[in-house]
Each structure stands twice: as C-alpha cells, then as structure tokens.
Design a protein around this motif. Structure first.
Motif, PDB file in Angstrom:
ATOM      1  N   ARG A 195       0.782  -1.231   0.000  1.00  0.00           N
ATOM      2  CA  ARG A 195       0.000   0.000   0.000  1.00  0.00           C
ATOM      3  C   ARG A 195       0.811   1.278   0.000  1.00  0.00           C
ATOM      4  N   SER A 196       1.953   1.270   0.692  1.00  0.00           N
ATOM      5  CA  SER A 196       2.726   2.518   0.717  1.00  0.00           C
ATOM      6  C   SER A 196       4.228   2.277   0.879  1.00  0.00           C
ATOM      7  N   ILE A 197       4.676   1.054   0.599  1.00  0.00           N
ATOM      8  CA  ILE A 197       6.095   0.652   0.672  1.00  0.00           C
ATOM      9  C   ILE A 197       6.633   0.747   2.097  1.00  0.00           C
ATOM     10  N   HIS A 198       6.720   1.950   2.638  1.00  0.00           N
ATOM     11  CA  HIS A 198       7.111   2.067   4.036  1.00  0.00           C
ATOM     12  C   HIS A 198       6.776   3.467   4.532  1.00  0.00           C
ATOM     13  N   THR A 199       6.807   3.632   5.848  1.00  0.00           N
ATOM     14  CA  THR A 199       6.593   4.938   6.465  1.00  0.00           C
ATOM     15  C   THR A 199       7.857   5.773   6.283  1.00  0.00           C
ATOM     16  N   SER A 200       7.671   7.055   6.088  1.00  0.00           N
ATOM     17  CA  SER A 200       8.792   7.982   5.891  1.00  0.00           C
ATOM     18  C   SER A 200       9.960   7.671   6.833  1.00  0.00           C
ATOM     19  N   THR A 201      11.111   7.376   6.266  1.00  0.00           N
ATOM     20  CA  THR A 201      12.275   7.076   7.093  1.00  0.00           C
ATOM     21  C   THR A 201      12.732   8.325   7.839  1.00  0.00           C
ATOM     22  N   LEU A 202      12.520   9.459   7.202  1.00  0.00           N
ATOM     23  CA  LEU A 202      12.911  10.714   7.839  1.00  0.00           C
ATOM     24  C   LEU A 202      12.116  10.903   9.135  1.00  0.00           C
ATOM     25  N   ASP A 203      10.803  10.738   9.058  1.00  0.00           N
ATOM     26  CA  ASP A 203       9.961  10.865  10.254  1.00  0.00           C
ATOM     27  C   ASP A 203      10.396   9.876  11.326  1.00  0.00           C
ATOM     28  N   GLN A 204      10.607   8.639  10.911  1.00  0.00           N
ATOM     29  CA  GLN A 204      10.944   7.591  11.879  1.00  0.00           C
ATOM     30  C   GLN A 204      12.285   7.873  12.547  1.00  0.00           C
ATOM     31  N   SER A 205      13.265   8.273  11.738  1.00  0.00           N
ATOM     32  CA  SER A 205      14.606   8.434  12.294  1.00  0.00           C
ATOM     33  C   SER A 205      14.681   9.703  13.143  1.00  0.00           C
ATOM     34  N   LEU A 206      13.943  10.734  12.719  1.00  0.00           N
ATOM     35  CA  LEU A 206      13.923  11.949  13.525  1.00  0.00           C
ATOM     36  C   LEU A 206      13.297  11.635  14.887  1.00  0.00           C
ATOM     37  N   LEU A 207      12.181  10.911  14.861  1.00  0.00           N
ATOM     38  CA  LEU A 207      11.517  10.560  16.110  1.00  0.00           C
ATOM     39  C   LEU A 207      12.441   9.714  16.989  1.00  0.00           C
ATOM     40  N   TYR A 208      13.112   8.736  16.358  1.00  0.00           N
ATOM     41  CA  TYR A 208      14.027   7.887  17.120  1.00  0.00           C
ATOM     42  C   TYR A 208      15.106   8.716  17.801  1.00  0.00           C
ATOM     43  N   GLN A 209      15.707   9.620  17.021  1.00  0.00           N
ATOM     44  CA  GLN A 209      16.817  10.398  17.584  1.00  0.00           C
ATOM     45  C   GLN A 209      16.316  11.333  18.687  1.00  0.00           C
ATOM     46  N   TYR A 210      15.154  11.903  18.464  1.00  0.00           N
ATOM     47  CA  TYR A 210      14.548  12.779  19.474  1.00  0.00           C
ATOM     48  C   TYR A 210      14.310  12.005  20.771  1.00  0.00           C
ATOM     49  N   LEU A 211      13.764  10.802  20.627  1.00  0.00           N
ATOM     50  CA  LEU A 211      13.510   9.958  21.800  1.00  0.00           C
ATOM     51  C   LEU A 211      14.816   9.568  22.472  1.00  0.00           C
ATOM     52  N   SER A 212      15.770   9.124  21.675  1.00  0.00           N
ATOM     53  CA  SER A 212      16.968   8.578  22.325  1.00  0.00           C
ATOM     54  C   SER A 212      17.907   9.687  22.786  1.00  0.00           C
ATOM     55  N   ASN A 213      17.691  10.919  22.334  1.00  0.00           N
ATOM     56  CA  ASN A 213      18.408  12.049  22.949  1.00  0.00           C
ATOM     57  C   ASN A 213      17.856  12.381  24.337  1.00  0.00           C
ATOM     58  N   GLY A 214      16.787  11.672  24.733  1.00  0.00           N
ATOM     59  CA  GLY A 214      16.222  11.881  26.068  1.00  0.00           C
ATOM     60  C   GLY A 214      15.265  13.067  26.130  1.00  0.00           C
ATOM     61  N   ASN A 215      14.809  13.541  24.965  1.00  0.00           N
ATOM     62  CA  ASN A 215      13.934  14.713  24.966  1.00  0.00           C
ATOM     63  C   ASN A 215      12.498  14.390  25.367  1.00  0.00           C
ATOM     64  N   PHE A 216      12.076  13.143  25.072  1.00  0.00           N
ATOM     65  CA  PHE A 216      10.679  12.784  25.249  1.00  0.00           C
ATOM     66  C   PHE A 216      10.225  12.981  26.686  1.00  0.00           C
ATOM     67  N   GLU A 217      10.997  12.421  27.625  1.00  0.00           N
ATOM     68  CA  GLU A 217      10.601  12.479  29.023  1.00  0.00           C
ATOM     69  C   GLU A 217      10.492  13.929  29.502  1.00  0.00           C
ATOM     70  N   LYS A 218      11.462  14.752  29.080  1.00  0.00           N
ATOM     71  CA  LYS A 218      11.429  16.154  29.499  1.00  0.00           C
ATOM     72  C   LYS A 218      10.230  16.874  28.909  1.00  0.00           C
ATOM     73  N   TYR A 219      10.017  16.622  27.616  1.00  0.00           N
ATOM     74  CA  TYR A 219       8.898  17.273  26.938  1.00  0.00           C
ATOM     75  C   TYR A 219       7.583  16.839  27.570  1.00  0.00           C
ATOM     76  N   LEU A 220       7.477  15.535  27.812  1.00  0.00           N
ATOM     77  CA  LEU A 220       6.237  14.982  28.353  1.00  0.00           C
ATOM     78  C   LEU A 220       5.921  15.598  29.715  1.00  0.00           C
ATOM     79  N   LYS A 221       6.958  15.765  30.515  1.00  0.00           N
ATOM     80  CA  LYS A 221       6.756  16.345  31.844  1.00  0.00           C
ATOM     81  C   LYS A 221       6.209  17.766  31.717  1.00  0.00           C
TER      82      LYS A 221
END
Lengths: 483, 483
Positions: free
Chosen positions: A355-381
């Motif tokens: 149906r769409s080959i795959h989800t945007s790698t850019l979106d996925q990798s940006l999200l991954y890096q954002y998460l693994s930079n530890g930003n998620f927990e701070k942002y969520l708080k």
C-alpha cells in the motif's frame, strides 16, 4: 509576449525564465522550428540579466526543447507538439466511483462535520498545543541523525519500519509491562493506517465488531468502511458495562472488539483494573481478538498508573495494540505502531508494503533520535504539567458555569460533558456558534441516531486560558437561556 | 538484583534506571507496598550517581508507580499489579487472516523474490544512488522551513496535502504542458499509495484492466490485490502494439488502463508521439480512463523531449497522472501526487483521510523547500549526467559481453535485455548467483507464466563502474557456457 513574465521569490530566476519559455512552446505560443529572441533581446524584454537568459537557454537545450545553430541563434525543437487545444475526452467520473469511495466521502467529518471558523473559540480540536513543541531539540535530532546516516535515511527503507525505532518502541512497550515473546512490531503512518491495515487483515466470519458506545468517530468510520456491523456496549464511569458485554458475546460471534481502555475518546474514562481483567477473561472465552487503542496513555493527570490492556494479557496473543505519539508529541510526523502476534505482523508487513512501501524514514529516524536524545521524558513532563493545569481550569469553569452537567475524563486533551436528558447539544451548538464558540456535539461519537443528544466533547489543548474561561461562560449562559 | 543494570548509550542514564525499576515492578520482582532501596544504596549497587537515582525516583513518583513516606523511604504503589505469569489466551491467527492479506503476503517479492545478498554485485535495484544526494541542501531546506513555521509542520496537516507543495507541483505539471482546468491534486505517500487509492476509488463494472505486458511488478500486484482481471498488450520498440490494443478494447469493456508511456518499467521504452495520440483517441472512443505512471520522466539520456500523456489530452479529463520523485530525488521521503479530474480528487481526498489522515508534513515541507531553494534542477543535472554515464557504460558492456542480446531503454535507472528465445534467464541467474552476480529475471514483469523467460532487467544506479564491468562480464561468460 516575454515582458509579462512575473517573477516569484521562491525559485531561481533562470528557472522561472526557462519555465516561461517552456510553457510558450507547450501551449503553441512558440512553434516548432521558430527562432527564439537573442539572449540580449530577451534580457531586455524580461528585465532580467543576460546571464540568467543564457542559463535558461542552456537548460532548455539540455532538455531537448531548443537547439542552437552556430552563428544564427536558438530555435524551438521540431519535436515539440502543442496539444490539441480541446479534446472531446470528457468522462463522467461520478458514474465511476466505487461504493467505498462514496462512503469515505459521506463519512468525512472534515467535509460534513461542524468545523471551526477563524476567530472562533473552538473546543473541537484534540491535537496537541504546538506552542509546547521544543523545536530546538527537533532540529538537533534531525541534524544528529542526518550526520550519522543521511544517505541511508533518504533512500528506500523497509516496510516493517526503521530498525532503531522499532527496537526503541519494543523496549518502550516492555517498560509498560508488555511481554514481547511471540510478538512483533510494525511501524505505520500513525494510528489511522495501523487500524486500517489491521481491519483489512482480519477475515470476516460473522462480519460483526464490538466497541464501546460512544467511541472514537474515526474508528467508527473505518469499521463501517470495512463493512463491519457494529455492536456498541455502554460506558460506565469505570469502563464497559460488563453484563451487557457478556450478553452480546453470548448472543452472537464477533470478529473483533475495538477498545480504548485508557482516557477513552470521547468520555475520558479509564477502565478499572477489575474490569480489565474481566474483559480479557471474556474475550478469551469467546475468542474475540481485541484491538487496543493506546493513543492517550501518556497523558495521566490524576488517578493511579495505567498499563495497557496488552500488558495484562502476559504471553497471551489475543491483543493487537495500536500506539501513537500523535496526541503527545508531533502529529505532523505520521508515525504509529502495531504490537501483535508475530504471525499477524508478518501479514500486516506485506499489506503495508503493497500500500505505501514504508513509512517515511525521515519521520521515523527523527523521532528515534529525538527519543533517544532523552527529549521525550522532558517534553512529556512539561506538556503534562501544562495540560493538567488547563484540564483543571476547564473542570473549574464547567463546575461554575454548567453546574447541572456530569463531567468525565481523567487525562488526555479533552473532557466529556453530559447535560440533563432534556438538553440538546446540537441546538446549543447552533446558538453558541452565533456567539463565536464551537465544540463537538457528543452524538458524533455514538453508534445509533438519537443517542448522546445531550452530550458534548470539549477539547482544550489548543484553547488559551482566557478563551477557556470566556468560551465555557458563553456555553453556560447560552444553555441557561435555552432550558 | 540492581547490580545487573546494563547501560546503553542512546538514552539518559536516569531514564534507564527508571525503566529498570519499572520493569521489576511490572514483572513482579518488586511487589506492591515493598520498600525500595535508599537512593544511596541503589547508587552503589547500580554504579550510577546518587543524583541519577534521585531523578529516577522522582519520575517514578510522578508516574504514580512509587510513593514516598516521610522519614522512611520510598515504596511501590499498591496499584501495581503484576500480570498473570501465563494466560491461556492463545488465538490461532492463521485462521483469522483475510484473503486480501494472504494474497498480499503471497505476492510480496521482498519475501519470495530473489533478493540480493551482501557482497554480491546486484543489478536488482532501481533506487537512486545515495552517493549523489546533496545532504547539505537537504539539511538547509529542513532548517529553513523549520525556522519559518516549525510549529505548523509538526502539528496536524490536511489530507489533500501541504498547500505550498501542492501549488509548486501544480505549476511543475503546468510546465510539462498539462492543462489544469477542471483538475486538482492530491499528495500521497509515494506512487504506491496513489495507485492503491485510485484503484480503490474506481467502481468495478467489467472488473477488467488493461496494461502493458510486461509491466511494473508492483503495479501487477496491486491490480491483482484489487481483484482486477488483467489483459496485457505487447510492447513494441515505440510503445504498445496498437492493433492488439484496439482488438482488446473492441472485444470487452475495461474499467481502466495502467500505462507507463515514458521510460517504461521494465523495457525502458518511450512511447512515440504518434502512438500517444492514437492511444488517447482509442481510450476516449472506448471510454477507458488511463492511469499514467510518470515515475521516471525526468531521467532522459537520449531521444527527444517527452511530455506526459496527460499533457496531450489538453482539457480532457480521462487521464489520472501519478507522479513521484522517488527515482529522481529521495525515496526515503514518501511523497507522490495524483493529478486528475477535480471530482475524482475530491473522493480520493476523503479516502486518504480515512486511511492515513495525511502524508507527513515534514516530508512535504522539506521537499517543497528543497525544490523552491532551486536545488532540484542542479541536483537533477548532476544525477542525469552521472546516470547517463553509467547507462552508456552498461550499454557498451552489454554489446561487448552479450552481443547476441537485444537491449532496450532510453532513460531511467535500468536497461532491459532480451536474449535469443532458447535462453532461460532464471537458469542463468542461478548460475550467476554462484559467482556473486544477481539481476531481476524478466518473467517477473509478465502477466502470464512462460512469458519473458529469455529476458532480464538490469538496474545500474547503485552499481559501481568496476562492478558493472565485472558483473556484465560474468553474466556474459556464464551465458556463453550455458548455450
């Protein structure tokens, strides 16, 4: 001709000159073999530099649209044919549209719903507040990842997903208590694609599906588009009415149940631990797989810690969990995920590829890096603190201006408001719209016409404090005048 | 316990400590109301700083997982319930999979095709060469756009697409000669989603579809998944066999035709202007809408300028054009588009919304900024020069090592090779694989079993010059030994 070139700011000038000339050729304003103005002439006519014209002509030659004759100038290629000015080919597309497409249009609330207009105080949105976004960290995540493997990110990826993100999310779900043995993950374009894929992957046996009533209107739409016949089970303050659930399960076989156990849309209800255990027991007994929508799980403001249902099922494989950060992080990045039995994921992966080959790698990798930079927990708080503050403000305003209403919701980006039975929120909405205030009438979320006529959903995430106060006051005053 | 914490580099340490403790609680290693080690003790056991443990405990308390008792320490919340260690809930998913999903898996060439292995010289890919990507400009485009409207990009967008990109692409198509009156545009997750949406939007009347034979294997898969019965029309060096086309059209009604008029996949053929005009005349006469796949249009190496078919139809509305930059720019950004009659686009927009809400705004806005910064034309010139060089190298190698073969292809990222009838390229492939060389057997692209057994597709975009020479030499030597 030529002197009517209108330059815009968003493209290099020589390209605009090239495109202007190209349009003339393709539309018949310049004929095959016709001589073009000299670069000097054209630069005067168009009021652009001569080097710009030289560049444009070089590009046109490169594209095979013009050719140079030494000492004579440039000519339009003989292969340019202007199209027939009109062709008789007029199909009536309306006769050729599938029932699926017609229904998708009919159920499209963005086209037929009561949207908000500019300047209104709108409680219709449950999207996150973009003022909270930490753009600096998003930029950093992008640059970090691009530096590491930019070439890889921009080329084709894999249907199942971007491996580092998949691993991150598997661990994330494990930290929510999910037993991953025998299970696997698929990355999708958000919750909606995940739900659509899962519904398409399930064999229709009875063709019947169970859900909470009311429930997420997009889910209702998608279940209907997949031609499932829906049975709704009433919501109580601690989750589904279990007697009714068991009655329905005993009366007829079901192909699936769609459930939102935490911060349910629209009622905001969190299903109690006791009911969760009983729901799993019943679904197991009647062999009905559960599609769990975990969209709001992270936004808890009060009450105790909530795990997803799939965590309570241990090694059991009857649950399909759909995850998304769209309400918590960035909906503009279309990234969701499915955790389910590995056999099911294997089929979903092939469907995703078709149906769409795959989800945007850019979106996925940006999200991954954002998460693994530890930003998620701070942002969520930070986000949770802010949303909780607004949530409490909304509750206070509702108690003050709509004292006759029942309020539900312990988290997420909205509250659900139930008026006494004689109220009609559609009429209230019409009267409020005149005063510049809008909300979502609750009947939108119910399965049957005539249900939920006295309810409304208030999304507060994108409304300012001042407008929350003013908007709810107006709703309260308007309601008081109506009844 | 505790001393077995294994730290990874990709997340802040306090979050790893928090997650470790959370897992213990959720899996029953720490029971409800149990006292936790003091921060000092835990920091010694885990060999992390005490402030890290303090942070982790604060987060756990925030999440409602632990509570502090003044002067006594921290305790596990009483609401934590470890799941049943095993549950009996085991569904047999294989009995519950739809025919659609089963077929999607069966037709999935990534799972069942002859993929390339690491270290092989592989001519199977027609993805762009990532070494050509101008990462610097991609980064700049991202930062430019994020600075202008980062908050907007990260929140929800619109199903039809990101307006600046839509406008850019409309102008881009106009510059290719397309008359836009009565037409509109939809942005999709690449060609594949566009094709899937259009196929889903068309009412099945005869249930029959026409296409070139051979043709793009993903298109064959998707047409079959949409349950169209396929009729193939043979390819000649200048496009479809028109006698055969007219015979088929006269013999039976068709719901649609799928055509790749420029740099056809797999044959590389460019349909001649005369044939284009005749195809449009015939399709108009028999009222068969054309789905035009323009995927490779930009990669012309020789021959004259090519416009898309839809440009030749003027104001006619019988053509649905599917565009993509995946072969030219960055396939990792999943962005494609549909240009078609506005009535059809209106339905497609609702389908798109029902299936995936919208295409990643980040991808769309990055692409828009990259294009409007003027990078596309420069990149394309560089890419075209490099691919053309490789293309010519492949042609020279083929003439030298496979002199008995017919070669076709005037552009794009692949060539199509036809051996004399007695050759079997599947056998050749098996023999070449042993020697570390792989390609796509041409029969993959044909509609009927037994067709194209003596053909192969050679994708050259990601193969080095040295490996092109070596690989084709090996294919030639192996072929010579076999016949």
């Amino acid at each position: 001709m030529y002197s009517d070139l209108q330059l815009t700011e968003d493209r290099p000038v020589y390209i605009q000159v090239k495109d202007y000339m190209k349009r003339l050729m393709l539309k018949g304003g310049l004929q095959a073999k016709q001589k073009l103005p000299s670069t000097r002439e054209l630069s005067t006519l168009m009021k652009v530099s001569r080097s710009t014209v030289l560049l444009a002509y070089a590009e046109l030659e490169e594209e095979g649209l013009i050719y140079a004759v030494k000492g004579k100038g440039n000519y339009v290629s003989s292969t340019i044919e202007a199209p027939e000015p009109t062709t008789g080919w007029q199909l009536n597309w309306n006769n050729r549209i599938s029932d699926y497409a017609i229904q998708a249009e009919q159920y499209d609330l963005m086209k037929h719903g009561s949207g908000a207009e500019r300047g209104e105080i709108s409680f219709t949105s449950i999207a996150p507040d973009e003022k909270l976004f930490d753009l600096h960290n998003v930029k950093r995540a992008f640059l970090d990842r691009m530096s590491l493997e930019g070439e890889v990110l921009l080329n084709y990826g894999y249907a199942q997903g971007y491996r580092p993100l998949m691993n991150y999310l598997l661990r994330y779900m494990e930290n929510k208590g999910v037993d991953l043995s025998g299970k696997d993950i698929l990355i999708t374009n958000g919750f909606t694609e995940a739900f659509d894929l899962v519904l398409g992957a399930l064999r229709k046996q009875s063709g019947k599906a169970l859900c909470e009533n009311p429930t997420h209107h997009t889910a209702i739409k998608n279940l209907k588009l997949h031609e499932f016949q829906l049975t709704g089970v009433d919501m109580e303050p601690d989750g589904l009415n279990l007697q009714q659930l068991e009655r329905e399960l005993a009366a007829s076989p079901y192909d699936l149940a769609y459930l939102v156990p935490s911060y349910h849309n629209p009622t905001g209800t969190v299903t109690s631990p006791a009911k969760r255990a009983e729901i799993i027991r019943l679904m197991n007994q009647y062999e009905v797989p559960i599609i769990e929508d975990g969209f709001n799980e992270e936004l808890r403001y009060s009450g105790s810690h909530v795990s997803p249902l799939i965590a309570s099922a241990g090694k059991g494989n009857g649950l399909v969990y759909l995850g998304s950060f769209s309400k918590v992080l960035f909906p503009g990045l279309r990234v969701g995920w499915v955790i389910a039995d590995a056999a099911l994921i294997d089929y979903l992966e092939s469907m995703k590829r078709a149906r769409s080959i795959h989800t945007s790698t850019l979106d996925q990798s940006l999200l991954y890096q954002y998460l693994s930079n530890g930003n998620f927990e701070k942002y969520l708080k930070r986000a949770r603190t802010e949303y909780k503050r607004k949530y409490e403000l909304v509750v206070r305003c509702l108690r003050k201006h709509l004292p006759m209403c029942q309020i539900s919701g312990e988290g997420g980006l909205h509250l659900f408001v139930q008026f006494p039975p004689e109220y009609r929120t559609r009429e209230l909405l019409a009267a409020c719209k005149v005063k510049g205030v809008t909300f979502t009438p609750g009947d939108t979320f119910y399965l049957e016409q005539g249900q939920g006529l006295n309810t409304m959903r208030l999304g507060f995430s994108r409304v300012s404090d001042e407008n929350i106060r003013k908007g709810i006051r107006i709703i309260g005053e308007t309601a008081a005048q109506m009844n």
